[in-house]
Design a protein around this motif. Structure first.
Motif, PDB file in Angstrom:
ATOM      1  N   ALA A 150       0.731  -1.147   0.041  1.00 13.21           N
ATOM      2  CA  ALA A 150       0.078   0.015   0.188  1.00 13.21           C
ATOM      3  C   ALA A 150       1.038   1.279  -0.090  1.00 13.21           C
ATOM      4  N   PRO A 151       0.570   2.133  -1.065  1.00 16.90           N
ATOM      5  CA  PRO A 151       1.484   3.316  -0.843  1.00 16.90           C
ATOM      6  C   PRO A 151       1.262   4.558   0.107  1.00 16.90           C
ATOM      7  N   GLY A 152       2.157   4.999   0.623  1.00 18.57           N
ATOM      8  CA  GLY A 152       2.021   6.243   1.568  1.00 18.57           C
ATOM      9  C   GLY A 152       1.387   5.782   2.995  1.00 18.57           C
ATOM     10  N   VAL A 153       1.892   4.434   3.266  1.00 13.41           N
ATOM     11  CA  VAL A 153       1.543   4.020   4.831  1.00 13.41           C
ATOM     12  C   VAL A 153       2.763   4.496   5.693  1.00 13.41           C
ATOM     13  N   GLU A 154       2.511   4.803   6.996  1.00 11.38           N
ATOM     14  CA  GLU A 154       3.720   4.930   7.982  1.00 11.38           C
ATOM     15  C   GLU A 154       4.617   4.130   7.955  1.00 11.38           C
ATOM     16  N   SER A 155       4.390   2.686   8.136  1.00  8.93           N
ATOM     17  CA  SER A 155       5.062   1.599   8.014  1.00  8.93           C
ATOM     18  C   SER A 155       4.631   0.211   7.580  1.00  8.93           C
ATOM     19  N   ARG A 156       5.478  -0.570   7.184  1.00  3.89           N
ATOM     20  CA  ARG A 156       4.942  -1.697   6.405  1.00  3.89           C
ATOM     21  C   ARG A 156       5.655  -3.062   7.270  1.00  3.89           C
ATOM     22  N   TRP A 157       4.966  -3.943   7.895  1.00  2.00           N
ATOM     23  CA  TRP A 157       5.425  -5.131   8.570  1.00  2.00           C
ATOM     24  C   TRP A 157       5.074  -6.359   8.016  1.00  2.00           C
ATOM     25  N   HIS A 158       6.092  -7.314   7.739  1.00  2.00           N
ATOM     26  CA  HIS A 158       5.837  -8.675   7.257  1.00  2.00           C
ATOM     27  C   HIS A 158       5.926  -9.684   8.417  1.00  2.00           C
ATOM     28  N   ALA A 159       4.819 -10.717   8.616  1.00  4.79           N
ATOM     29  CA  ALA A 159       5.130 -11.551   9.480  1.00  4.79           C
ATOM     30  C   ALA A 159       4.782 -13.052   9.197  1.00  4.79           C
ATOM     31  N   ALA A 160       5.415 -13.831   9.351  1.00  2.60           N
ATOM     32  CA  ALA A 160       5.169 -15.480   8.939  1.00  2.60           C
ATOM     33  C   ALA A 160       5.572 -16.422   9.970  1.00  2.60           C
ATOM     34  N   PRO A 161       4.730 -17.447  10.446  1.00  2.00           N
ATOM     35  CA  PRO A 161       5.056 -18.247  11.265  1.00  2.00           C
ATOM     36  C   PRO A 161       6.458 -18.813  11.360  1.00  2.00           C
ATOM     37  N   ALA A 162       7.098 -18.995  12.704  1.00  2.13           N
ATOM     38  CA  ALA A 162       8.382 -19.742  12.997  1.00  2.13           C
ATOM     39  C   ALA A 162       8.348 -20.414  14.255  1.00  2.13           C
ATOM     40  N   HIS A 163       7.112 -21.092  14.456  1.00  2.00           N
ATOM     41  CA  HIS A 163       6.903 -21.819  15.692  1.00  2.00           C
ATOM     42  C   HIS A 163       7.822 -22.920  15.615  1.00  2.00           C
ATOM     43  N   PRO A 165       8.172 -26.512  18.812  1.00  3.61           N
ATOM     44  CA  PRO A 165       7.570 -27.310  19.821  1.00  3.61           C
ATOM     45  C   PRO A 165       7.263 -26.370  21.205  1.00  3.61           C
ATOM     46  N   GLY A 166       6.120 -26.189  21.580  1.00  7.58           N
ATOM     47  CA  GLY A 166       5.927 -25.545  22.728  1.00  7.58           C
ATOM     48  C   GLY A 166       6.344 -24.058  22.448  1.00  7.58           C
ATOM     49  N   LEU A 167       6.287 -23.449  21.457  1.00  6.11           N
ATOM     50  CA  LEU A 167       6.878 -22.051  21.246  1.00  6.11           C
ATOM     51  C   LEU A 167       6.008 -21.326  19.962  1.00  6.11           C
ATOM     52  N   THR A 168       5.522 -20.251  20.504  1.00  7.54           N
ATOM     53  CA  THR A 168       4.630 -19.187  19.606  1.00  7.54           C
ATOM     54  C   THR A 168       5.741 -18.146  19.170  1.00  7.54           C
ATOM     55  N   ARG A 169       5.932 -18.286  17.918  1.00  7.36           N
ATOM     56  CA  ARG A 169       6.981 -17.244  17.535  1.00  7.36           C
ATOM     57  C   ARG A 169       6.862 -17.143  16.083  1.00  7.36           C
ATOM     58  N   TRP A 170       7.137 -16.028  15.379  1.00  5.88           N
ATOM     59  CA  TRP A 170       6.937 -15.506  14.139  1.00  5.88           C
ATOM     60  C   TRP A 170       8.240 -14.662  13.562  1.00  5.88           C
ATOM     61  N   HIS A 171       8.511 -14.708  12.530  1.00  2.98           N
ATOM     62  CA  HIS A 171       9.570 -14.177  11.817  1.00  2.98           C
ATOM     63  C   HIS A 171       9.028 -12.605  11.391  1.00  2.98           C
ATOM     64  N   LEU A 172       9.484 -11.783  12.002  1.00  2.00           N
ATOM     65  CA  LEU A 172       8.965 -10.362  11.765  1.00  2.00           C
ATOM     66  C   LEU A 172       9.997  -9.610  11.023  1.00  2.00           C
ATOM     67  N   GLN A 173       9.436  -8.815   9.978  1.00  2.00           N
ATOM     68  CA  GLN A 173      10.387  -8.093   8.932  1.00  2.00           C
ATOM     69  C   GLN A 173       9.691  -6.403   8.959  1.00  2.00           C
ATOM     70  N   ARG A 174      10.516  -5.673   9.094  1.00  2.00           N
ATOM     71  CA  ARG A 174      10.138  -4.230   9.124  1.00  2.00           C
ATOM     72  C   ARG A 174      10.590  -3.953   7.587  1.00  2.00           C
ATOM     73  N   LEU A 175       9.483  -3.798   6.514  1.00  2.00           N
ATOM     74  CA  LEU A 175       9.775  -3.582   5.124  1.00  2.00           C
ATOM     75  C   LEU A 175       9.967  -2.353   4.874  1.00  2.00           C
ATOM     76  N   ARG A 176       9.384  -1.271   5.492  1.00  2.00           N
ATOM     77  CA  ARG A 176       9.311   0.109   5.163  1.00  2.00           C
ATOM     78  C   ARG A 176       8.782   0.905   6.351  1.00  2.00           C
ATOM     79  N   ALA A 177       9.581   1.803   6.601  1.00  2.00           N
ATOM     80  CA  ALA A 177       9.199   2.926   7.749  1.00  2.00           C
ATOM     81  C   ALA A 177       9.846   4.051   7.368  1.00  2.00           C
TER      82      ALA A 177
END
Length: 208
Positions: A150-163, A165-177
């Protein structure tokens, strides 16, 4: 008085919603969350804002969306009773609902799920709406698939699962800010409704 070139409105100092470490979002603005775990990322933000005095958090989707939220699924992040779920028939209606909700200032967080990134004009209107309320300005999140864009947003973040065993976790990227470079981390939830933790990626994953 300095003026915001995007909104053409008098500049007011912005507060920041700090979700975890550098995962921080300026209020009174609209941010884009994308990727397969974008809903979970938005719920992590909601968990940090759910303590606002008596306010509901507004979540807007298109009618008939397959991946609709359910109370049991969001309870690890927020009290389902604090979530106001709105459905709209078309994308332009979703954006209209979000704009009106932001302008009202009735909720500290307004989330809209979209099938594709909106254009510059809708994003500009959302920024203007988010900057209107006096006092604590609301935070707007648009959720889009893939890499977003989306053009003109303040920031853009991408998240994908990286769970694990017994761990709730995501791979987080700041693509734009506007004020920060691209970066990547692991975002981990240690317990239901706990504050998520942010940790740098190992060098191998960082370069992948």
């Amino acid at each position: 008085m300095p003026r915001d070139p995007l909104s053409h409105m008098p500049h007011r100092p912005r507060r920041t919603c700090v979700v975890a470490g550098e995962f921080a979002l300026a209020t009174g603005r609209v941010h884009e969350l994308c990727g397969p775990a974008r809903q979970g990322l938005a719920l992590a933000v909601a968990g940090q804002l759910s303590g606002a005095a008596g306010a509901s958090l507004i979540w807007i989707t298109r009618t008939g969306e397959q991946a609709a939220l359910c109370g049991a699924g969001i309870s690890q992040w927020v009290d389902p009773g604090r979530m106001l779920l709105v459905q709209a028939g078309r994308t332009d209606e979703v954006l209209w609902c979000m704009e009106e909700a932001l302008r009202s200032g009735a909720s500290p967080l307004v989330v809209a799920e979209l099938g594709a990134p909106p254009g510059m004009v809708p994003v500009r209107r959302l920024h203007l709406a988010a900057g209107v309320p006096e006092g604590t300005a609301p935070l707007g999140l648009i959720l889009t698939p893939g890499e977003g864009g989306a053009p003109g947003v303040e920031s853009r973040w991408h998240a994908a699962p990286a769970h694990g065993p017994g761990l709730t976790r995501w791979h987080l990227q700041r693509l734009r800010a506007r004020m920060a470079p691209p970066a990547a981390w692991h975002l981990t939830l240690s317990a239901p409704r706990a504050a998520p933790a942010l940790s740098p990626l190992p060098a191998l994953e960082q370069s992948a």
